[in-house]
Scaffold this active site. Structure first.
Site, PDB file in Angstrom:
ATOM      1  N   HIS A  63     -10.533   5.790  20.119  1.00 36.10           N
ATOM      2  CA  HIS A  63      -9.368   6.679  20.208  1.00 36.10           C
ATOM      3  C   HIS A  63      -8.167   5.972  19.620  1.00 36.10           C
ATOM      4  O   HIS A  63      -8.034   4.755  19.774  1.00 36.10           O
ATOM      5  CB  HIS A  63      -9.085   7.041  21.672  1.00 36.10           C
ATOM      6  CG  HIS A  63      -8.270   8.284  21.808  1.00 36.10           C
ATOM      7  ND1 HIS A  63      -6.895   8.266  21.741  1.00 36.10           N
ATOM      8  CD2 HIS A  63      -8.635   9.569  21.966  1.00 36.10           C
ATOM      9  CE1 HIS A  63      -6.459   9.498  21.867  1.00 36.10           C
ATOM     10  NE2 HIS A  63      -7.485  10.317  22.001  1.00 36.10           N
ATOM     11  N   HIS A  92     -11.647  14.912  15.302  1.00 36.56           N
ATOM     12  CA  HIS A  92     -10.744  15.421  16.347  1.00 36.56           C
ATOM     13  C   HIS A  92     -11.585  16.274  17.301  1.00 36.56           C
ATOM     14  O   HIS A  92     -12.530  15.770  17.898  1.00 36.56           O
ATOM     15  CB  HIS A  92      -9.617  16.183  15.634  1.00 36.56           C
ATOM     16  CG  HIS A  92      -8.413  16.501  16.463  1.00 36.56           C
ATOM     17  ND1 HIS A  92      -8.238  16.087  17.752  1.00 36.56           N
ATOM     18  CD2 HIS A  92      -7.289  17.220  16.158  1.00 36.56           C
ATOM     19  CE1 HIS A  92      -7.081  16.530  18.216  1.00 36.56           C
ATOM     20  NE2 HIS A  92      -6.488  17.228  17.263  1.00 36.56           N
ATOM     21  N   ASP A 151     -14.749  13.505  24.361  1.00 37.49           N
ATOM     22  CA  ASP A 151     -15.821  14.279  23.726  1.00 37.49           C
ATOM     23  C   ASP A 151     -17.213  13.718  23.979  1.00 37.49           C
ATOM     24  O   ASP A 151     -18.205  14.352  23.633  1.00 37.49           O
ATOM     25  CB  ASP A 151     -15.575  14.336  22.207  1.00 37.49           C
ATOM     26  CG  ASP A 151     -14.354  15.165  21.879  1.00 37.49           C
ATOM     27  OD1 ASP A 151     -14.237  16.256  22.450  1.00 37.49           O
ATOM     28  OD2 ASP A 151     -13.520  14.726  21.083  1.00 37.49           O
TER      29      ASP A 151
END
Ligand code: CMC
Length: 428
Positions: A306, A267, A362
Site C-alpha cells: 500500500h 486500485h 483487497d
C-alpha cells in the site's frame, strides 16, 4: 517565532525563509526562488504525488505506520462493530454521527431515491451479455448526469445534498442491474422495507419468492465491508473525483471518472485480481514458485502493499475476522488455505518484510464476495458502491474550500526545442 525553513540558493547566495505550517511548506512559496527576475521560479517535481498534499481535509485520517484509520475521528474498528453503512455515510458526509431523528430522515431520503429511471435499464440492456460490470457501472453513473441536469447547480448546498442522496441510493440498483443483465435475469425492484445492504442483496439475488429475505449474517457482513470501503482519503480515485470536480462539472460525470480510476488492478480492481491470482496459482505446491516469480519482479502479489500503510491494513484485519463468520454460513472458500499460506510466507520473507508489504483491504475481501455468490468481475463494483459516499464527501469538501481552484499540475518539458515544420518528402 513561527517555524520556517531556510533555503540557501547556492546559484545566487540568496537565503529564503519559507513558512512551515502543519509540517508542510507551500509549493507556491518556492516560486520566488529565481536566478534572474524574468525566470519562472522554482517548482517541485513529484511524479505520482508521493510527497505532495493537494488539499486540507477533515474527513479521513490514516497513520500508515501504526495502521490507524479514522473517519471524522472515529476508529474504523468501532464503526465496523457498532455502526451501519448508512450511519457511517452520514458521518463521512456531514462530519458528525446522526441523532436518531437525523438518521431516520437520512435513511428515508435514501430509501425514497432507490428507483432507477426506466431508460437506465434500457441503456444497460444495450451492453453485450459479457460486458465487464465495472465498465457498465461507470457508464451508467456518467449517464445519470443527463437525467439530472439540476445537478449542474453545484454551488447550491441543497442541490448538492440531493445529488449525494441520489447517488448513494442509486448505485446499488445500478450494480444489481449490471449483474442481472450479465446473467440474463430480469431486474428486481428495490424493497423499501429492507436495510441498505439487505435491499442490495434482494435486487441481486431475488428469484421467484414473493419477498426476499437476506441472510442476517451475510447482510451484516456486506454492510461492514461497505463501512470499511466508504472512504480512504486522497487515494487515486478520490483525487480523480476532486480533480474532475474542480472543473465544476456535475458530480455524476466526476464520479464516473473516479469509478474508472477505481477499476484499475492497482486500485479497486485488486480484489478481483487477487482471486484471479489465486486461481492461477492453482494449488499449495505452486506457491513457492509463485513467490519466487514475485521476488524476481515478474509478478505482483496482488492484495499486498500500500502507498500509505506500511503495516497491516486495519481494514484487512477486520475482514479476515469477518471471513470466518461468513464461511460458517456459506462454507469455506477453497482458496482461503492458499491465501493464508501466501500471507504466512510473505510475512516472514525478507523481500516483503524489508519493503513493508502487508495484506491490504483487497486481499481477503474477494474471498468473502466469492463465497457470497458474487462473480469475480463484480468485485470492483462492490468497492465503488460504498466509496460513492467518500467520493461525494470529498467533492463537497473540495467545492466549499476557498483555497481550491481548477486542478492543474505543472510539468518539466523534456521534448524538442522549437523547430520548423518539415515537408513530408523531406522527412527521414
Ligand atoms: N508485490 C510485490 N512487490 C511489491 C508489491 C506487491 N504487491 N507492492 C509493492 N511491491 C514492491 C515494488 O516492486 C517495489 O520494490 P522495489 O523497491 O524493489 O522496486 C516496492 O515494493 C515499493 O513498491 P511501489 O510500487 O513503489 O509502491 P507504491 O506505493 O507505488 O504502490 C501499490 C502501492 C498498492 C500500487 C502496490 O503495493 C501494488 O501494486 N500492490 C498490489 C495491488 C494492490 O493490492 N492494490 C490494492 C491497494 S489497496 C486498495 C486500493 O487502494 O484500492
Amino acid at each position: 517565532m513561527a517555524d520556517t525553513l531556510t533555503i540557501t540558493d547556492n546559484r545566487t547566495g540568496k537565503q529564503y525563509e519559507i513558512p512551515i505550517q502543519d509540517g508542510t511548506i507551500r509549493a507556491m512559496d518556492l516560486r520566488q526562488i529565481k536566478v534572474k527576475p524574468d525566470e519562472f521560479g522554482m517548482m517541485t517535481y513529484d511524479p505520482a504525488f508521493m510527497n505532495t498534499a493537494a488539499c486540507k481535509s477533515r474527513i479521513t485520517f490514516i497513520d500508515g505506520d501504526k495502521g490507524i484509520l479514522l473517519y471524522r475521528g472515529y476508529p474504523i474498528e468501532q464503526l465496523a462493530e457498532h455502526s451501519d453503512f448508512l450511519e457511517t455515510s452520514y458521518l463521512i458526509l456531514f462530519g458528525e454521527l446522526p441523532t436518531e431523528t437525523q438518521l431516520a430522515e437520512w435513511s428515508r431520503d435514501i430509501t425514497m431515491h432507490t428507483m432507477l429511471h426506466e431508460n437506465i435499464k434500457k441503456f444497460l440492456e444495450g451492453f453485450r451479455y459479457d460486458a465487464h460490470p465495472m465498465g457498465m457501472f461507470l457508464s451508467a453513473v456518467g449517464a445519470l448526469s443527463t437525467f439530472y441536469p439540476d445537478a449542474k447547480n453545484i454551488f447550491d448546498a441543497e442541490s448538492r445534498r440531493l445529488q449525494m442522496v441520489r447517488l448513494i441510493a442509486k448505485v446499488p440498483g445500478i450494480a444489481a442491474y449490471v449483474y442481472r443483465h450479465n446473467i440474463g435475469r430480469p431486474f428486481v425492484l428495490p424493497d423499501n422495507e429492507l436495510s441498505f445492504s439487505g435491499n442490495f442483496l434482494n435486487m441481486l439475488f431475488k428469484m421467484t419468492e414473493l419477498r426476499y429475505k437476506p441472510h442476517p449474517v451475510l447482510e451484516r457482513a456486506l454492510d461492514v465491508l461497505f463501512i470499511l470501503h466508504a472512504d480512504h482519503e486522497q487515494n487515486c480515485s478520490t483525487s480523480v473525483m476532486r480533480n474532475i470536480g474542480s472543473t465544476h462539472v456535475d458530480p455524476y460525470s466526476a464520479l464516473a471518472g473516479a469509478a474508472a480510476a477505481l477499476y484499475g488492478p492497482l486500485h479497486g480492481g485488486a480484489n478481483e485480481a487477487v482471486l484471479r491470482m489465486l486461481n492461477e496459482i492453482g494449488s499449495m505446491q505452486n506457491i513457492p514458485a509463485f513467490i519466487k516469480r514475485v521476488k524476481a519482479g515478474e509478478e505482483r502479489l496482488m492484495g499486498f502493499g500500500h502507498r500509505v500503510y506500511k503495516s497491516y491494513d486495519p481494514r484487512a484485519k477486520i475482514i479476515k475476522r469477518m471471513a470466518d463468520l461468513v464461511f460458517e454460513v456459506t462454507g469455506k472458500n477453497p482458496l482461503l488455505e492458499m491465501a493464508l499460506e501466501l500471507e504466512r510466507i510473505a510475512l516472514e520473507d525478507e523481500y516483503f518484510v524489508s519493503r513493508r508489504l502487508y495484506p491490504n483491504v483487497d486481499f481477503y475481501s474477494g474471498l468473502i464476495y466469492q463465497a457470497m455468490g458474487f462473480p469475480l468481475d463484480m468485485f470492483p463494483v462492490l468497492f465503488a458502491i460504498p466509496r460513492t459516499a467518500g467520493w461525494m464527501a470529498q467533492w463537497e469538501e473540495m467545492l466549499t474550500d476557498p483555497e481550491q481552484k481548477i486542478a492543474r499540475p505543472r510539468q518539466i518539458y523534456t521534448g524538442s526545442a522549437p523547430r520548423d515544420y518539415a515537408a513530408r518528402e523531406k522527412r527521414r
